[in-house]
Design an enzyme around this catalytic site. Structure first.
Site, PDB file in Angstrom:
ATOM      1  CE1 TYR A 159       5.094 -34.275  32.524  1.00  0.00           C
ATOM      2  CE2 TYR A 159       2.977 -34.597  32.738  1.00  0.00           C
ATOM      3  CZ  TYR A 159       3.884 -33.810  32.142  1.00  0.00           C
ATOM      4  OH  TYR A 159       3.370 -32.524  31.732  1.00  0.00           O
ATOM      5  CE  LYS A 163       4.313 -31.273  34.633  1.00  0.00           C
ATOM      6  NZ  LYS A 163       4.943 -29.902  34.711  1.00  0.00           N
TER       7      LYS A 163
HETATM    8  P1  NAD Z   1       8.513 -28.198  25.542  1.00  0.00           P
HETATM    9  O1  NAD Z   1       9.181 -29.507  25.469  1.00  0.00           O
HETATM   10  O2  NAD Z   1       8.151 -28.026  24.297  1.00  0.00           O
HETATM   11  O3  NAD Z   1       9.373 -27.115  26.390  1.00  0.00           O
HETATM   12  C1  NAD Z   1       9.746 -27.625  27.347  1.00  0.00           C
HETATM   13  C2  NAD Z   1      11.085 -26.454  27.604  1.00  0.00           C
HETATM   14  O4  NAD Z   1      11.844 -26.834  29.018  1.00  0.00           O
HETATM   15  C3  NAD Z   1      12.078 -26.753  26.506  1.00  0.00           C
HETATM   16  O5  NAD Z   1      12.506 -25.610  25.988  1.00  0.00           O
HETATM   17  C4  NAD Z   1      13.253 -27.501  27.241  1.00  0.00           C
HETATM   18  O6  NAD Z   1      14.622 -27.266  26.593  1.00  0.00           O
HETATM   19  C5  NAD Z   1      13.093 -26.936  28.879  1.00  0.00           C
HETATM   20  N1  NAD Z   1      14.000 -27.652  29.632  1.00  0.00           N
HETATM   21  C6  NAD Z   1      13.752 -28.948  29.942  1.00  0.00           C
HETATM   22  N2  NAD Z   1      14.555 -29.132  30.985  1.00  0.00           N
HETATM   23  C7  NAD Z   1      15.104 -28.182  31.400  1.00  0.00           C
HETATM   24  C8  NAD Z   1      16.037 -27.861  32.612  1.00  0.00           C
HETATM   25  N3  NAD Z   1      16.272 -28.698  33.414  1.00  0.00           N
HETATM   26  N4  NAD Z   1      16.164 -26.690  32.849  1.00  0.00           N
HETATM   27  C9  NAD Z   1      15.601 -25.646  32.114  1.00  0.00           C
HETATM   28  N5  NAD Z   1      14.839 -25.874  30.980  1.00  0.00           N
HETATM   29  C10 NAD Z   1      14.511 -27.060  30.535  1.00  0.00           C
HETATM   30  O7  NAD Z   1       7.307 -28.665  26.411  1.00  0.00           O
HETATM   31  P2  NAD Z   1       5.810 -28.111  26.513  1.00  0.00           P
HETATM   32  O8  NAD Z   1       4.712 -28.730  26.127  1.00  0.00           O
HETATM   33  O9  NAD Z   1       5.964 -26.508  26.114  1.00  0.00           O
HETATM   34  O10 NAD Z   1       5.719 -28.123  28.240  1.00  0.00           O
HETATM   35  C11 NAD Z   1       5.629 -26.744  29.070  1.00  0.00           C
HETATM   36  C12 NAD Z   1       5.185 -27.219  30.513  1.00  0.00           C
HETATM   37  O11 NAD Z   1       4.016 -27.772  30.409  1.00  0.00           O
HETATM   38  C13 NAD Z   1       6.089 -28.582  31.231  1.00  0.00           C
HETATM   39  O12 NAD Z   1       6.128 -28.345  32.562  1.00  0.00           O
HETATM   40  C14 NAD Z   1       4.944 -29.651  30.882  1.00  0.00           C
HETATM   41  O13 NAD Z   1       5.203 -30.603  31.671  1.00  0.00           O
HETATM   42  C15 NAD Z   1       3.650 -28.870  30.900  1.00  0.00           C
HETATM   43  N6  NAD Z   1       2.555 -29.461  30.307  1.00  0.00           N
HETATM   44  C16 NAD Z   1       2.700 -29.760  28.905  1.00  0.00           C
HETATM   45  C17 NAD Z   1       1.512 -30.403  28.423  1.00  0.00           C
HETATM   46  C18 NAD Z   1       1.460 -30.643  26.850  1.00  0.00           C
HETATM   47  O14 NAD Z   1       0.411 -31.439  26.493  1.00  0.00           O
HETATM   48  N7  NAD Z   1       2.314 -30.140  26.063  1.00  0.00           N
HETATM   49  C19 NAD Z   1       0.484 -31.007  29.170  1.00  0.00           C
HETATM   50  C20 NAD Z   1       0.424 -30.683  30.505  1.00  0.00           C
HETATM   51  C21 NAD Z   1       1.499 -30.026  30.967  1.00  0.00           C
END
Ligand code: NAD
Length: 252
Positions: A159, A163
């Protein structure tokens, strides 16, 4: 006469937007006047989210199937969205997954899945959108990285690598596309309460809170506001930057 909303006339495409950070971003951009293309692997959820936000905001939104890891699917997503909405001004590469483990236990398929969705997925969508954005001489691209892309994190080598890769992609594209009035920036969230972090133990959540000067986990709305800043006129002279939104957890 009421003043025009700041993003009125703009069309935004957001990947992974059926829930979490992507959904909160769709809500905020729509509230500020943009029409929004909601892309997700979960197409029914994407359509539902789009319909709900359209009803709340009065803007045009629709849900689309996209698997960002698949270049054909990404191309089709961007093409259909442009056909239906007329253009795309803003692209938010938000779709992402985790497959956390210590390196000895990360399978090749878990490594590939994380890199293909998180990093190649953003490349696929950027590649599909760049030509139309260059033609219209306007574009705002925001890649959703993570603070662990800056700091690394034990148990998240796949991951963190994906990133960190997004940060290199962001800075390179900012240099390639600046002359066409396309800005490319990244937001690096800390721990945000979404489905992605629901699976973490209370112990890990407590540890994250104590490592955060502002003393709480973040909300999807905290991240959406930073994304909305990068796509606003206030950020028109900002490109190639990474904004950490993490309550002060990682200071570089
Ligand atoms: P989440 O799991 O709630 O949402 C992610 C979405 O991406 C889901 O709706 C999923 O169906 C979709 N998805 C997954 N694989 C896919 C694909 N191949 N094609 C299209 N859509 C796809 O996660 P989140 O926490 O809202 O994360 C959103 C972004 O933020 C991600 O890139 C995550 O890495 C990043 N992020 C999240 C956090 C956290 O703490 N939640 C921290 C740092 C970064």
């Amino acid at each position: 006469m009421s003043e025009a909303l700041p993003l009125e006339g703009r069309v935004a495409a957001i990947t992974g937007a059926s829930r979490g950070i992507g959904r909160a971003t769709a809500e905020l951009l729509a509230k500020r006047g943009a029409d929004v293309v909601v892309g997700d692997l979960l197409v029914d959820e994407a359509k539902e989210t789009a319909a709900e936000i359209a009803k709340e905001s009065g803007r045009r939104l629709d849900g689309y199937l996209v698997d960002v890891a698949d270049s054909e699917s990404a191309n089709k997503f961007i093409e259909s969205a442009i056909e239906d909405f007329g253009k795309i001004d803003i692209l938010i590469n938000n779709a992402g997954i985790t497959r956390d483990n210590l390196i000895m236990r990360i399978s090749e398929s878990d490594w590939d899945a994380v890199i293909n969705i998180n990093l190649k997925g953003a490349f696929n969508c950027c590649k599909a959108i760049v030509r139309p954005m260059m033609k219209q001489r306007y574009g705002r691209i925001v890649n959703i990285s993570s603070v662990v892309g800056l700091s690394g994190n034990a148990g998240q080598s796949n991951y963190s690598a994906s990133k960190a890769g997004l940060i290199g992609l962001t800075k390179s594209l900012a240099q390639e596309l600046g002359s066409r009035n396309i800005t490319v920036n990244a937001v690096a969230p800390g721990y945000i309460t979404t489905v992605l972090t629901d699976v973490l133990s209370e112990e890990i959540k407590e540890a994250a809170i104590s490592a955060t000067p502002l003393g709480r986990l973040g909300s999807p709305e905290d991240i959406a506001r930073a994304i909305a800043f990068f796509v606003s006129e206030d950020a028109e002279f900002i490109t190639g930057q990474v904004l950490s939104v993490d309550g002060g957890m990682v200071m570089m």
